[in-house]
Design a protein around this motif. Structure first.
Motif, mmCIF file in Angstrom:
data_model
loop_
_atom_site.group_PDB
_atom_site.id
_atom_site.type_symbol
_atom_site.label_atom_id
_atom_site.label_comp_id
_atom_site.label_asym_id
_atom_site.label_seq_id
_atom_site.Cartn_x
_atom_site.Cartn_y
_atom_site.Cartn_z
ATOM 1 N N THR A 1 7.358 -5.705 12.146
ATOM 2 C CA THR A 1 6.292 -6.175 12.721
ATOM 3 C C THR A 1 4.965 -5.715 12.098
ATOM 4 O O THR A 1 3.840 -6.521 11.792
ATOM 5 N N VAL A 2 5.177 -4.464 11.578
ATOM 6 C CA VAL A 2 3.834 -3.685 10.770
ATOM 7 C C VAL A 2 3.856 -4.700 9.528
ATOM 8 O O VAL A 2 2.646 -5.033 8.971
ATOM 9 N N ARG A 3 5.177 -4.911 8.835
ATOM 10 C CA ARG A 3 5.222 -5.509 7.719
ATOM 11 C C ARG A 3 4.884 -7.021 7.784
ATOM 12 O O ARG A 3 4.117 -7.685 6.774
ATOM 13 N N CYS B 1 -10.892 -3.674 -3.800
ATOM 14 C CA CYS B 1 -11.608 -4.269 -2.800
ATOM 15 C C CYS B 1 -11.101 -3.843 -1.418
ATOM 16 O O CYS B 1 -10.386 -3.071 -1.216
ATOM 17 N N ASP B 2 -12.225 -4.039 -0.499
ATOM 18 C CA ASP B 2 -11.944 -3.409 1.168
ATOM 19 C C ASP B 2 -10.722 -3.904 1.581
ATOM 20 O O ASP B 2 -9.797 -3.240 2.263
ATOM 21 N N GLU B 3 -10.174 -5.313 1.213
ATOM 22 C CA GLU B 3 -9.169 -5.788 1.842
ATOM 23 C C GLU B 3 -7.885 -5.277 1.273
ATOM 24 O O GLU B 3 -6.979 -4.686 2.078
ATOM 25 N N LEU C 1 -3.390 -1.002 1.501
ATOM 26 C CA LEU C 1 -2.625 0.020 0.817
ATOM 27 C C LEU C 1 -2.496 1.253 2.073
ATOM 28 O O LEU C 1 -1.676 2.130 1.727
ATOM 29 N N LYS C 2 -3.156 1.415 3.101
ATOM 30 C CA LYS C 2 -2.936 2.276 4.020
ATOM 31 C C LYS C 2 -1.562 2.322 4.599
ATOM 32 O O LYS C 2 -1.057 3.442 4.942
ATOM 33 N N ASP C 3 -0.913 1.265 4.624
ATOM 34 C CA ASP C 3 0.477 0.959 4.849
ATOM 35 C C ASP C 3 1.227 0.746 3.954
ATOM 36 O O ASP C 3 2.216 -0.184 4.169
ATOM 37 N N LYS C 4 0.960 1.029 2.594
ATOM 38 C CA LYS C 4 1.735 0.245 1.570
ATOM 39 C C LYS C 4 3.251 0.754 1.612
ATOM 40 O O LYS C 4 4.040 -0.044 0.964
ATOM 41 N N GLN C 5 3.695 1.779 2.109
ATOM 42 C CA GLN C 5 5.136 2.138 2.268
ATOM 43 C C GLN C 5 5.715 1.021 3.130
ATOM 44 O O GLN C 5 7.209 1.007 2.980
ATOM 45 N N TYR C 6 5.215 0.120 3.781
ATOM 46 C CA TYR C 6 5.960 -1.026 4.795
ATOM 47 C C TYR C 6 5.994 -2.005 3.998
ATOM 48 O O TYR C 6 6.609 -3.212 4.380
ATOM 49 N N LEU C 7 5.622 -2.436 2.807
ATOM 50 C CA LEU C 7 5.148 -3.699 2.015
ATOM 51 C C LEU C 7 6.835 -4.044 1.634
ATOM 52 O O LEU C 7 7.145 -4.933 1.497
#
Length: 536
Positions: A259-261, A311-313, A318-324
């Motif tokens: 879901t996060v991903r 960029c801001d987006e 990147l705040k949740d990059k571990q889920y990518l």
């Protein structure tokens, strides 16, 4: 109380200052400060490597002149205490004097690397399973050889990973780091051999939900986790659930992650059109997003591109990059959980159709609590609550799960066919949907007369006698592949080699006569039914 220390660094420091002078806890090798670190959520994965219990009187000795470098000894080792290493000339030159190093004899690495089989005598349990697995008698049991510990420690710490030697074969898989090592399981334990292999294939990007039972006791003992990380700090994310809801717990982990991903992927897609270079990276990431192995490098490239973008987006993503990156979700447990107490949940999870994988280590009894009968216990076997022999057949869990057209199902036995096991694990993980790999795991509760050092041979005999069958079912092609051949060994010869059957003849001879005949008839009928299915 531990909960009072969570998230309060100043309180943790105070407790450390109070306890530090005490030194080491009585009867323990871990300092009090390490315990406080654990309370504060800082405890190190792989701490089992610090125990160095030295419990084995005899350990394997490697004869480099006989070895054919097949790595089968490492493939079966329950505690990851014997490992092959490929060394550069410089690494070989710097190795301890006790190291036995030879050239790579054939295949990958020949003419490039040198080879050694490193053994950790202080972590070894002395089971001797590796001795039986070696096809050329290149191993023998000798009194503890402590100089070999320096060789093992050097190889682990200083020898670099050789990715060009690695692949998903019996030999190549053992050049990968085991991310389950030095557990406290029984000497000769079959369960850890299976679990360790899965970590070698997927360990740096896998999540594990583990049912309570033997696999949670050796998998998550207090303070000394045997699950570890690689040098980049990546390893299995392990969590123990209750006995009755492990499948649901694993499903929840997978759904939460995905879901996060999915939300992150939506944000990544929205970035398209900013510049051509970023678009190319995003396209490659999206192209591989559902393939665990293929998505690893594109995910890393995407993170690097987002960091460069600034960029801001990008910062938000990147705040949740571990889920990518695509992760591999596994649910571990034994037959008491899967066949009995947790069966309803397992069935429910498979009916949901999500991409989860189950590794079921089938010992045919509740091993962790003393060997009680389960629905996996075969007819005629003696177990707790079945002192006069089990009167009913074993549940055929694999066939039950095949009623769901989208479930990948395999039944394996490491000692009987190592290649089929690896093939099944790879196919299960690659399947986009639920999968289950049912692994025969001889246990100390079986009373194997040959001893637990011959556990791999016991796995082979189980298949040769028709007691256990090997197969794979693919939902994509709707094909059932029977990997077992016609039995070549009388079933009775296999059964009389285990106390759980042999004792029935002594205590209840009339029962034994009836139940053993039923067991033989059932084994033949089951093989014939599998054979007919495979011929469709």
């Amino acid at each position: 109380p531990a909960k009072e220390l969570k998230g309060k660094p100043e309180l943790v420091k105070m407790v450390k200052d109070i306890l530090e002078p005490v030194g080491k806890m009585d009867g323990d090798s871990l300092p009090v400060s390490a315990f406080v670190d654990h309370v504060d959520g800082q405890f190190e994965l792989g701490a089992a490597a610090y125990e160095k219990r030295g419990v084995a009187v005899s350990v394997p000795e490697w004869d480099s002149t006989k070895c054919i470098q097949c790595n089968q000894c490492a493939y079966v080792c329950p505690h990851a205490t014997i490992r092959p290493f490929a060394l550069t000339a410089d690494e070989a030159a710097k190795a301890p004097e006790a190291a036995k190093i030879v050239d790579v004899k054939a295949g990958k690495g020949k003419g490039t690397y040198q080879f050694t089989m490193a053994i950790s005598p202080l972590d070894c349990m002395g089971c001797g399973v590796c001795i039986g697995a070696c096809p050329v008698n290149a191993l023998s049991m000798v009194a503890q050889e402590l100089p070999q510990q320096d060789v093992f420690d050097y190889c682990v710490a200083e020898v670099s990973e050789k990715k060009d030697m690695q692949d998903n074969t019996v030999k190549g898989s053992q050049f990968k780091q085991p991310m389950l090592e030095f557990s406290g399981s029984c000497a000769g334990c079959a369960e850890t051999s299976y679990a360790r292999l899965v970590t070698q294939l997927f360990g740096d990007h896998m999540y594990i939900s583990n049912a309570t039972g033997c696999s949670s006791i050796w998998g998550g003992p207090a303070a000394t986790s045997p699950y570890c990380t690689n040098k980049e700090g990546h390893g299995p994310a392990w969590c123990n659930s209750l006995f009755e809801d492990n499948a649901e717990h694993g499903l929840g982990m997978q759904i939460g992650y995905e879901t996060v991903r999915a939300n992150l992927i939506t944000k990544v897609e929205a970035l398209k059109g900013k510049n051509a270079d970023l678009d190319a990276v995003i396209d490659k990431y999206l192209e591989t997003k559902n393939n665990t192995k293929a998505n690893d490098a594109p995910a890393k490239a995407l993170i690097a591109a987002l960091e460069a973008c600034g960029c801001d987006e990008s910062k938000e993503i990147l705040k949740d990059k571990q889920y990518l990156a695509k992760k591999s979700f596994w649910i571990f447990g034994g037959d008491g959980w899967a066949y009995d107490i947790g069966y309803g949940g397992l069935d429910h999870v498979f009916a949901m159709g999500e991409d989860v994988n189950v590794l079921l280590v089938d010992t045919e009894v509740y091993s962790n609590t003393g060997g009680q009968s389960s629905k996996a216990t075969p007819v005629g076997a003696v177990a707790q609550f079945q002192a006069s022999g089990k009167k009913t057949k074993k549940k055929d869990l694999g066939m039950l799960m095949m009623t769901y057209d989208n479930v990948y199902v395999a039944q394996c036995s490491m000692g009987a066919n190592p290649n089929q096991l690896i093939k099944a694990i790879k196919e299960a993980e690659a399947h986009k949907g639920p999968s289950i790999v049912i692994c025969y795991a001889p246990c100390i509760n079986h009373g194997i007369k040959k001893g637990m050092n011959n556990v791999q041979q016991e796995m082979k005999d189980a298949v040769n006698s028709g007691y256990w069958n090997l197969y794979r079912y693919s939902p994509e092609t709707k094909t059932f592949t029977l990997d077992s051949k016609e039995p070549t060994m009388p079933l009775y010869d296999f059964m009389k080699g285990e106390v759980r059957y042999a004792s029935l003849e002594l205590s209840f001879p009339e029962n034994a006569k009836v139940l053993f005949a039923e067991a033989e008839a059932d084994a033949k009928a089951k093989y014939e039914s599998y054979k007919r299915r495979a011929e469709k």
